[in-house]
Scaffold this active site. Structure first.
Site, PDB file in Angstrom:
ATOM      1  N   ASP A  40      11.851  -5.765  -2.732  1.00  0.00           N
ATOM      2  CA  ASP A  40      11.484  -6.933  -3.005  1.00  0.00           C
ATOM      3  C   ASP A  40      12.953  -8.101  -2.573  1.00  0.00           C
ATOM      4  OD1 ASP A  40       9.834  -9.396  -2.365  1.00  0.00           O
ATOM      5  OD2 ASP A  40       9.194  -9.154  -4.259  1.00  0.00           O
TER       6      ASP A  40
ATOM      7  N   LYS B  21      -1.157 -11.369  -3.346  1.00  0.00           N
ATOM      8  CA  LYS B  21      -1.764 -12.589  -4.501  1.00  0.00           C
ATOM      9  C   LYS B  21      -2.894 -13.781  -4.913  1.00  0.00           C
ATOM     10  CE  LYS B  21       3.360 -12.327  -5.585  1.00  0.00           C
ATOM     11  NZ  LYS B  21       4.778 -13.070  -5.328  1.00  0.00           N
TER      12      LYS B  21
HETATM   13  O1  OSB Z   1       7.933 -11.912  -5.134  1.00  0.00           O
HETATM   14  O2  OSB Z   1       5.875 -10.625  -6.334  1.00  0.00           O
HETATM   15  C1  OSB Z   1       6.893 -11.583  -6.018  1.00  0.00           C
HETATM   16  C2  OSB Z   1       7.233 -13.275  -9.619  1.00  0.00           C
HETATM   17  C3  OSB Z   1       7.689 -14.518  -9.741  1.00  0.00           C
HETATM   18  C4  OSB Z   1       8.018 -15.282  -8.358  1.00  0.00           C
HETATM   19  C5  OSB Z   1       7.816 -14.043  -7.082  1.00  0.00           C
HETATM   20  C6  OSB Z   1       7.583 -12.177  -7.352  1.00  0.00           C
HETATM   21  C7  OSB Z   1       7.844 -12.146  -9.392  1.00  0.00           C
HETATM   22  C8  OSB Z   1       7.732 -10.282  -8.768  1.00  0.00           C
HETATM   23  C9  OSB Z   1       6.302 -10.090 -10.524  1.00  0.00           C
HETATM   24  O3  OSB Z   1       7.455  -9.898  -8.447  1.00  0.00           O
HETATM   25  C10 OSB Z   1       5.903  -8.754 -10.861  1.00  0.00           C
HETATM   26  C11 OSB Z   1       5.101  -8.936 -12.292  1.00  0.00           C
HETATM   27  O4  OSB Z   1       4.487 -10.131 -11.943  1.00  0.00           O
HETATM   28  O5  OSB Z   1       5.015  -8.153 -12.574  1.00  0.00           O
HETATM   29 MG    MG Z   2       7.725 -10.466  -3.006  1.00  0.00          MG
END
Ligand code: OSB
Ligand code: MG
Length: 407
Positions: A225, A299
């Site tokens: 990511d 999300k």
């Molecule tokens: O891009 O998925 C993302 C956390 C904060 C902001 C963006 C992201 C994330 C995570 C966290 O990847 C994933 C989790 O909650 O374990």
């Molecule tokens: Mg992400």
């Protein structure tokens, strides 16, 4: 606005809400016209502060502790809980905890208070006048779904239309201080049973890291990511990712872009997954039609609540685009909502929905969220989320509280 204009507005949005409800009501439920209507009497906002067990670093920074906005919606003797996933800063999205708070108290909560609502899916029409602020809206809408599930004595996941009785889990592992620290973390998560490892990447913490990870684990299900850390000029660099047999690369380019991701996808063998760029079902339809991705991360906060999340899911399913549930370092409340959403049929890839203990010394739900040795969370059959909210602990963690009443 004069009182008359407010009355007009209210009447108008109520009519719209009723129409949507009638249009979408399943025939078996259509007869119970007034069953379970809930007059919304109070909306309470709380900020709780919870230190993370381990810091979390993405391409936009590192955090050690969360400031979490929880909402309750009360009416008809019921109390629904929602979590606003807006962060401590406006870096992942333009929303953050201190923009969500007054948006809810000044605008969104007054649009719900005094209304009689029987279903969570009536919320979007009632909140339509506010543009954007999807995370703020989602907190309220999801609390209404929680109330509805309690009122109907049904598990939330069944109310949402889910069919999976267990969901596959992955983990999102942030950027670490060293490669050794990262390899140790991966080893721990694999030993815990997680079914997909996702690594945060950025220029300077990408190909070099992937080489070491693949040298040690050639066959694990692995994805990355980028949280928008690259530009189209870096296409050659991004093509290097193709050698690692990744399940996907998530959001390589700009947070608000779809078109250039379509150009990039043509240049990559690795599937692109969009996260930040998908704010509603129409974005998903556009991204799929343009060929901007082969996978979508849903999300529920980013898209504005369960109703829109279901629509994104359905658009993807109709186009055979698999989806998975993203995470925002949620407390047990948001986490329990993510678990319920992940039971919809097209959530066929492991999500970033993992155990409470990866984040918190003590979570605010009972039982805590647990993941089996095989890397699954089993769904609970109790009414509502199946996770009891620990109001006593929340009270202790609360640093700010505001109650909004009608009028
Ligand atoms: O891009 O998925 C993302 C956390 C904060 C902001 C963006 C992201 C994330 C995570 C966290 O990847 C994933 C989790 O909650 O374990
Ligand atoms: Mg992400």
């Amino acid at each position: 606005m004069t009182g008359f204009e407010i009355a007009l507005e209210t009447g108008f949005s109520m009519m719209r809400a009723v129409k949507e409800t009638v249009d979408t009501l399943p025939s078996d439920a259509a007869g119970e016209s007034n069953a379970g209507s809930m007059k919304i009497e109070a909306i309470t906002l709380r900020e709780v502060q919870m230190p993370l067990v381990h810091f979390f670093e993405t391409s936009f920074g590192r955090i050690y502790s969360r400031r979490i906005l929880l909402v309750t919606v009360e009416g008809g003797g019921l109390r629904g809980w929602g979590e606003c996933v807006a962060g401590e800063n406006p870096f992942y999205s333009s929303e953050w905890i201190e923009s969500a708070w007054p948006t809810i108290t000044k605008f969104l909560a007054p649009m719900l208070l005094g209304k009689t609502v029987s279903q969570g899916r009536e919320a979007p029409a009632l909140l339509l006048q506010v543009r954007g602020h999807r995370m703020a809206k989602a907190a309220l809408e999801n609390a209404l779904w929680d109330m509805e599930a309690q009122e109907k004595k049904q598990p939330l996941w069944k109310l949402l239309g889910g069919s999976r009785t267990q969901i596959p889990c992955g983990v999102s592992i942030g950027i670490q201080d060293s490669h050794e620290q990262l390899l140790d973390k991966i080893a721990n998560e694999l030993a815990a049973g997680y079914r997909r490892i996702k690594l945060k990447v950025k220029p300077g913490w990408d190909v070099n890291v992937l080489e070491k990870v693949r040298a040690r684990w050639p066959d694990i299900t692995l994805s990355v990511d980028a949280n928008s850390a690259y530009t189209l000029d870096q296409t050659e660099q991004l093509r290097e990712f193709d050698q690692f047999n990744l399940l996907m690369i998530e959001q390589p380019l700009w947070n608000d872009d779809i078109y250039y991701h379509a150009r990039l996808q043509k240049q990559l063998r690795t599937s692109i997954c969009l996260d930040e760029s998908i704010e509603h079902a129409r974005d998903a339809a556009f991204a799929v039609e343009a060929g901007a991705c082969r996978i979508i991360n849903i999300k529920v906060g980013r898209v504005g609540g369960f109703s829109e999340a279901k629509k994104v899911h359905d658009v993807c399913q109709a186009n055979r685009i698999p989806v998975w549930c993203g995470g925002m370092l949620e407390s047990g409340i948001g986490r329990s909502h993510n678990i319920a959403l992940s039971t919809l049929e097209n959530f066929s890839l492991p999500g970033d929905v993992s155990a409470s203990k990866r984040y918190w010394k003590e979570d605010i739900v009972d039982p805590e969220v647990e993941v089996s040795r095989e890397g699954f969370i089993s769904l609970r059959d109790e009414p509502g989320t199946g996770y009891r909210v620990r109001e006593d602990l929340i009270e202790k963690l609360t640093v700010k509280k505001e109650v909004v009443l009608e009028g």
